[in-house]
Scaffold this motif. Structure first.
Motif, PDB file in Angstrom:
ATOM      1  N   GLU A 356       5.850   1.733  -9.680  1.00  0.00           N
ATOM      2  CA  GLU A 356       6.377   1.672  -8.759  1.00  0.00           C
ATOM      3  C   GLU A 356       7.386   2.264  -8.606  1.00  0.00           C
ATOM      4  OE1 GLU A 356       9.306  -1.305  -6.409  1.00  0.00           O
ATOM      5  OE2 GLU A 356       7.349  -0.912  -6.845  1.00  0.00           O
ATOM      6  N   ARG A 359       5.656   5.031  -6.052  1.00  0.00           N
ATOM      7  CA  ARG A 359       5.523   4.374  -4.793  1.00  0.00           C
ATOM      8  C   ARG A 359       7.179   5.044  -4.578  1.00  0.00           C
ATOM      9  NH1 ARG A 359       8.144   0.367  -2.445  1.00  0.00           N
ATOM     10  NH2 ARG A 359       9.336  -0.397  -4.230  1.00  0.00           N
ATOM     11  N   THR A 375       4.277   5.548   3.211  1.00  0.00           N
ATOM     12  CA  THR A 375       4.247   4.755   1.661  1.00  0.00           C
ATOM     13  C   THR A 375       3.110   4.714   1.316  1.00  0.00           C
ATOM     14  OG1 THR A 375       3.756   2.947   3.329  1.00  0.00           O
ATOM     15  CG2 THR A 375       6.234   3.253   3.427  1.00  0.00           C
ATOM     16  N   SER A 377       0.327   2.347  -0.799  1.00  0.00           N
ATOM     17  CA  SER A 377      -0.193   0.890  -1.906  1.00  0.00           C
ATOM     18  C   SER A 377      -0.275   1.162  -3.306  1.00  0.00           C
ATOM     19  CB  SER A 377      -0.602  -0.084  -0.979  1.00  0.00           C
ATOM     20  OG  SER A 377      -0.094  -0.321  -0.134  1.00  0.00           O
ATOM     21  N   ALA A 404      -2.488  -6.235  -1.655  1.00  0.00           N
ATOM     22  CA  ALA A 404      -1.247  -5.234  -1.336  1.00  0.00           C
ATOM     23  C   ALA A 404      -1.229  -4.721   0.055  1.00  0.00           C
ATOM     24  CB  ALA A 404      -0.755  -4.230  -2.287  1.00  0.00           C
ATOM     25  N   ASN A 410       3.074  -1.204   1.242  1.00  0.00           N
ATOM     26  CA  ASN A 410       3.813  -0.380   0.648  1.00  0.00           C
ATOM     27  C   ASN A 410       4.358  -1.513  -0.053  1.00  0.00           C
ATOM     28  OD1 ASN A 410       6.057   1.216  -0.150  1.00  0.00           O
ATOM     29  ND2 ASN A 410       7.609   0.156   1.548  1.00  0.00           N
ATOM     30  N   ARG A 411       3.416  -1.685  -1.497  1.00  0.00           N
ATOM     31  CA  ARG A 411       3.809  -2.736  -2.813  1.00  0.00           C
ATOM     32  C   ARG A 411       2.933  -2.223  -3.755  1.00  0.00           C
ATOM     33  NH1 ARG A 411       4.664  -7.545  -0.319  1.00  0.00           N
ATOM     34  NH2 ARG A 411       4.914  -6.511   1.458  1.00  0.00           N
ATOM     35  N   ALA A 419       4.986  -6.517  -6.504  1.00  0.00           N
ATOM     36  CA  ALA A 419       6.624  -6.347  -5.575  1.00  0.00           C
ATOM     37  C   ALA A 419       5.860  -5.444  -4.843  1.00  0.00           C
ATOM     38  CB  ALA A 419       6.647  -4.981  -6.898  1.00  0.00           C
TER      39      ALA A 419
END
Length: 419
Positions: A356, A359, A375, A377, A404, A410-411, A419
């Motif tokens: 996280e 990211r 971004t 994943s 994702a 983007n997670r 998340a």
């Protein structure tokens, strides 16, 4: 006679030291090459004097070539290292080695010429040239070994003597010149039958020369420079690697296993090393996490902005990943825009937190510094929870990466977490 010879030798040493230190001091203005050329130009004379020119001193028979010129050259190489670094000092070390081998090689070819007498019947003395050639080859090899040894010893003594610069200089000179005297005398005895007292007289003269040069160096520091500017604290291993060009080998080796664009380890290194890394952690009963990281909409970046912009995105993402890794992390580029991160000693909770953070870092940085926001994943798997093989971990992490992407990109998705 012995006393006058000793005074003449001291005068020679003083002149040699004064000129060479003046060139070293003026290197910023006139260039370091002047010092290096002056250092190397007298090698033939040193060898010639060491083989045929001897004088009587109170403690024995010595050669000015060994006592003043060779001892001075070796200590000047040490001073060049202290004043500059290993990268600079290796140039004259290897230059002298190659240059003197070149001289011997060319002389071997010269002997096959048909010569013509034009100077009152004088003809070349190839027996003398052969003798000198053998001594030059051996002396050059010794100088090469001496130069590396005296620098390594100087750094080693730094662990014990610290700021005592003059004492380090004195001990280095005495130890290495003792080694050199023994080595050169063996060749001299073999070539010309030099008696044993020549060894002891030459050794005593070199020890005196070391003391004289040390005193001159200390006086120089006292009246023309400061000791603080000469103190160094260089890692011994790094110095030795530079002197022996091993750092070039390490650079080539490092380059051969890294992706040329991003600097991350390449796919071959992942295939070769990942199983061993996982096995090592499983045997030690330590957790290991594997992250599969993919740049979102990368094809669109290439299509809209061009491949050069795409390359810049890859390099930026790789740099941001690298800058945020721990010492136990291993980053690989396994595909076009896909990276794998293996994290030793990191359980799933820590892996999710790391993913996280990576990211968010990429999103925030690229939003400011690239033409458009980028971004990523991330899919996360952890051993032994998600498997005991690299294939199992990658398959699981890749599936979570796909989830994702399907969830909007983007997670980060890991075991039981999103998340």
């Amino acid at each position: 006679m012995a006393t006058s010879n000793a005074l003449l030798l001291f005068a020679q040493a003083a002149v040699y030291f004064t000129v060479m230190m003046s060139l070293l001091r003026a290197r910023k203005a006139i260039g370091i090459g002047v010092f290096m050329c002056a250092l190397g130009v007298m090698h033939f004379l040193e060898t010639y004097l060491a083989s045929v020119f001897y004088i009587q001193l109170p403690f024995g028979i010595v050669s000015p070539g060994s006592t003043v010129l060779f001892s001075g050259k070796l200590l000047m190489i040490l001073l060049l290292y202290i004043r500059e670094d290993a990268l600079v000092v290796r140039q004259p070390i290897y230059g002298l080695l190659i240059g003197n081998f070149l001289i011997v090689g060319l002389v071997m070819i010269l002997r096959y010429h048909d010569t013509v007498n034009v100077t009152n019947g004088n003809s070349p003395d190839f027996a003398f040239i052969d003798e000198m050639g053998l001594l030059m080859v051996w002396g050059t090899v010794l100088l090469f070994l001496d130069s590396i040894l005296i620098i390594v010893l100087y750094e080693r003594l730094g662990d014990w003597l610290g700021r005592h610069l003059g004492l380090r200089f004195l001990i280095c000179g005495a130890v290495v010149l003792t080694f050199d005297q023994a080595g050169f005398f063996l060749a001299l005895h073999y070539v010309s039958g030099a008696p044993g007292h020549v060894f002891f007289g030459g050794w005593a003269a070199k020890m005196v020369a070391t003391v004289v040069y040390t005193v001159l160096f200390v006086l120089y520091l006292k009246y023309f420079d400061t000791e603080k500017g000469w103190l160094t604290n260089r890692p011994l291993k790094d110095v030795f690697q530079v002197l022996t060009y091993r750092e070039r080998y390490q650079q080539l080796l490092e380059a051969s296993i890294r992706d040329h664009l991003t600097g991350a380890l390449d796919r071959s290194q992942y295939d070769q090393n990942a199983p061993g890394i996982l096995e090592r952690n499983l045997l030690a009963e330590r957790p290991l996490s594997l992250l599969v990281i993919d740049i979102d909409h990368f094809k669109q970046v290439n299509d809209r902005l061009g491949h050069q912009a795409g390359d810049e995105v890859l390099k930026t993402v790789s740099r941001l990943l690298t800058d945020n890794l721990r010492s136990d992390d291993h980053l690989y580029r396994v595909g076009g825009e896909e990276f794998v991160l293996m994290c030793e000693k990191l359980p799933v909770d820590g892996a999710l937190s790391l993913a996280e953070r990576l990211r968010k870092t990429i999103e925030r940085f690229t939003k400011v510094y690239l033409p458009e926001k980028v971004t990523v994943s991330v899919g996360v798997a952890s051993a032994p929870v998600d498997g005991h093989t690299v294939e199992d971990l990658f398959r699981t992490a890749d599936q979570r990466l796909y989830e994702a992407k399907e969830a909007g990109r983007n997670r980060v998705i890991g075991p039981g977490a999103a998340a």
